[in-house]
Write a protein that holds these residues in place. Sequence first.
Motif, PDB file in Angstrom:
ATOM      1  N   ILE A  13       0.843  -1.200   0.000  1.00  0.00           N
ATOM      2  CA  ILE A  13       0.000   0.000   0.000  1.00  0.00           C
ATOM      3  C   ILE A  13       0.876   1.248   0.000  1.00  0.00           C
ATOM      4  O   ILE A  13       0.676   2.168  -0.794  1.00  0.00           O
ATOM      5  CB  ILE A  13      -0.949  -0.020   1.218  1.00  0.00           C
ATOM      6  N   PHE A  14       1.882   1.257   0.853  1.00  0.00           N
ATOM      7  CA  PHE A  14       2.766   2.422   0.882  1.00  0.00           C
ATOM      8  C   PHE A  14       3.517   2.559  -0.433  1.00  0.00           C
ATOM      9  O   PHE A  14       3.731   3.668  -0.925  1.00  0.00           O
ATOM     10  CB  PHE A  14       3.744   2.322   2.051  1.00  0.00           C
ATOM     11  N   LEU A  26     -10.321   3.870  -1.935  1.00  0.00           N
ATOM     12  CA  LEU A  26     -10.268   2.439  -1.660  1.00  0.00           C
ATOM     13  C   LEU A  26     -10.427   1.662  -2.962  1.00  0.00           C
ATOM     14  O   LEU A  26      -9.746   0.655  -3.199  1.00  0.00           O
ATOM     15  CB  LEU A  26     -11.412   2.104  -0.708  1.00  0.00           C
ATOM     16  N   THR A  27     -11.294   2.130  -3.791  1.00  0.00           N
ATOM     17  CA  THR A  27     -11.581   1.433  -5.053  1.00  0.00           C
ATOM     18  C   THR A  27     -10.440   1.560  -6.064  1.00  0.00           C
ATOM     19  O   THR A  27     -10.415   0.827  -7.041  1.00  0.00           O
ATOM     20  CB  THR A  27     -12.868   1.990  -5.692  1.00  0.00           C
ATOM     21  N   ILE A  33      -3.116  -3.089  -5.730  1.00  0.00           N
ATOM     22  CA  ILE A  33      -2.307  -4.082  -5.034  1.00  0.00           C
ATOM     23  C   ILE A  33      -2.904  -5.476  -5.220  1.00  0.00           C
ATOM     24  O   ILE A  33      -2.505  -6.425  -4.552  1.00  0.00           O
ATOM     25  CB  ILE A  33      -2.134  -3.771  -3.519  1.00  0.00           C
ATOM     26  N   ASP A  34      -3.876  -5.546  -6.120  1.00  0.00           N
ATOM     27  CA  ASP A  34      -4.460  -6.828  -6.493  1.00  0.00           C
ATOM     28  C   ASP A  34      -5.032  -7.565  -5.283  1.00  0.00           C
ATOM     29  O   ASP A  34      -4.659  -8.695  -4.985  1.00  0.00           O
ATOM     30  CB  ASP A  34      -3.390  -7.692  -7.187  1.00  0.00           C
ATOM     31  N   LEU A  37     -11.611  -5.731  -2.572  1.00  0.00           N
ATOM     32  CA  LEU A  37     -11.969  -4.483  -1.909  1.00  0.00           C
ATOM     33  C   LEU A  37     -12.145  -4.677  -0.408  1.00  0.00           C
ATOM     34  O   LEU A  37     -11.675  -3.877   0.397  1.00  0.00           O
ATOM     35  CB  LEU A  37     -13.272  -3.956  -2.508  1.00  0.00           C
ATOM     36  N   SER A  38     -12.814  -5.749  -0.042  1.00  0.00           N
ATOM     37  CA  SER A  38     -13.107  -5.951   1.380  1.00  0.00           C
ATOM     38  C   SER A  38     -11.825  -6.189   2.179  1.00  0.00           C
ATOM     39  O   SER A  38     -11.720  -5.790   3.333  1.00  0.00           O
ATOM     40  CB  SER A  38     -14.071  -7.109   1.575  1.00  0.00           C
ATOM     41  N   SER A  39     -10.853  -6.828   1.547  1.00  0.00           N
ATOM     42  CA  SER A  39      -9.588  -7.058   2.241  1.00  0.00           C
ATOM     43  C   SER A  39      -8.810  -5.764   2.362  1.00  0.00           C
ATOM     44  O   SER A  39      -8.217  -5.460   3.395  1.00  0.00           O
ATOM     45  CB  SER A  39      -8.748  -8.074   1.480  1.00  0.00           C
TER      46      SER A  39
END
Lengths: 246, 246
Positions: A13-14, A26-27, A33-34, A37-39
């Motif tokens: 993410i960073f 978020l979307t 990062i493949d 969405l929920s994760s």
Amino acid sequence: MSAVRSASRALQIFEVFGVEGRPLLLTELAPSIDVPLSSCYGLVQTLLERGYLYAVSRRRGFYPTRKLHTLSTAIVAKDAYLQRLLPHLEQLRDAVSETVIVGTRQDDKVLYLDVLEGTQTIRYSACPGDFKPLHSSSIGKALLSVAPGDGVEALAGKADLAAITANTITDRDRLKADLDAGRARGYFTTSGENVADVTALAVPVEIDGMVIGIALAGPSYRMEPAMDVLADRLLRTVGALKAAAS
Amino acid sequence: MSAVRSASRALQIFEVFGVEGRPLLLTELAPSIDVPLSSCYGLVQTLLERGYLYAVSRRRGFYPTRKLHTLSTAIVAKDAYLQRLLPHLEQLRDAVSETVIVGTRQDDKVLYLDVLEGTQTIRYSACPGDFKPLHSSSIGKALLSVAPGDGVEALAGKADLAAITANTITDRDRLKADLDAGRARGYFTTSGENVADVTALAVPVEIDGMVIGIALAGPSYRMEPAMDVLADRLLRTVGALKAAAS
DNA sequence: TCATTTGTTTCATATATATGAAGTTAATTT
DNA sequence: AAATTAACTTCATATATATGAAACAAATGA
């Protein structure tokens, strides 16, 4: 391999923010990062809770706070080992104007610990944390040359020497010969074996019980004609480092 | 609580290195983040694989490479939002010599986005990423004052106003009155309500659609006699920021 | 040389997480 | 104002991880 997925993803993410350099929804983050969405949601919540991320405003995305930067700055400032090498390496970099690299062996790869990029517009660019193959990088050869037992045999046993470029040495005996030549010469080189048009030279050093390799790398057209001078300067730095350590 | 454990732990590892500032053995690292050795092993492997950590040498522990620092530097450099505020905030910090803080609301807390520490030896110290209570910090009050609906009612509904110090306002009506006084005054204050002997003043600002609070904080004995001057200077900075944004 | 200590690695399984799908919310359009 | 869209949040459960225990390896000391 024993990778802890969520730990990896948090760092990814960073890394995405480092590349994008702007607040991300978020979307946007999830596919980049493949990750479902929920994760991604859970990960972002965790980073928010820990103060590493903030919501720019409702539905306008997230961005890292300066917490990570403050932290990494503290970590770097307290790194006594590299800290002590730094002045010498900076001198070296300024003297030759080419990129100076410090690397160490991690399993069957070279890990770049630090990179001081050269001062010229056309230069060898890399990042700390990058991995390079042992058999086709100058630091890799330098480290193989001081590996206990026969470094090359142990290496080849695990995976064949992969051809990164057309120049990569993929033959075990040729690699051994190349290492012998390096030992005789006093430094190890690579010319377009890992990246086309890149030439580098490296030496192994043991400082404070840690074995590292120090390299100079740059475009072949500038490096090749100056190898003697470059090697001289590199070896001088290594001498100074050893003297300072003892 | 939706914390992803391993993600949290990965960050904790870096935090420990930030505090310790030296290579740590697995056997030191594991207890310091309160994780079983075997779990810590997996985390460390992950960080090694990703080039964020390196083994100093066999049995001499691990330390972060500069990868994290390179990454966080890139992230900070590209943060257009804070970047734009920075020159104004630095001017403010230099003018008053006290700590300047930028914060935003995250749920029922204030999150510090950036902290420019004052120039004096005795000063308010904090870090980006720190959380402060909404009802007893100056930025918290500033943000409550512009919250949609009745910010105080919504807040108190969730959790009673915790007493952080003897001075903390724990009564809802008194807090409302304090906000009203702040609105009339043009800025919001806290005096020993969150940290003993600390006085701070803050104002809310909306810039680019994002609501933030900007505060000046320092020891009460220096702050109290100078509140008018400090408020003036703070409001001037806010004016300049708004002007620059539009 | 062998025993001991200290630190690292592996493994089976209990346990916690990751995820698809559905639900919620708020902004935007019709 | 209703419908639509886009983004975020929740949840039950399949799935991957975390962990205690035990094995392994290297260094140290007897």
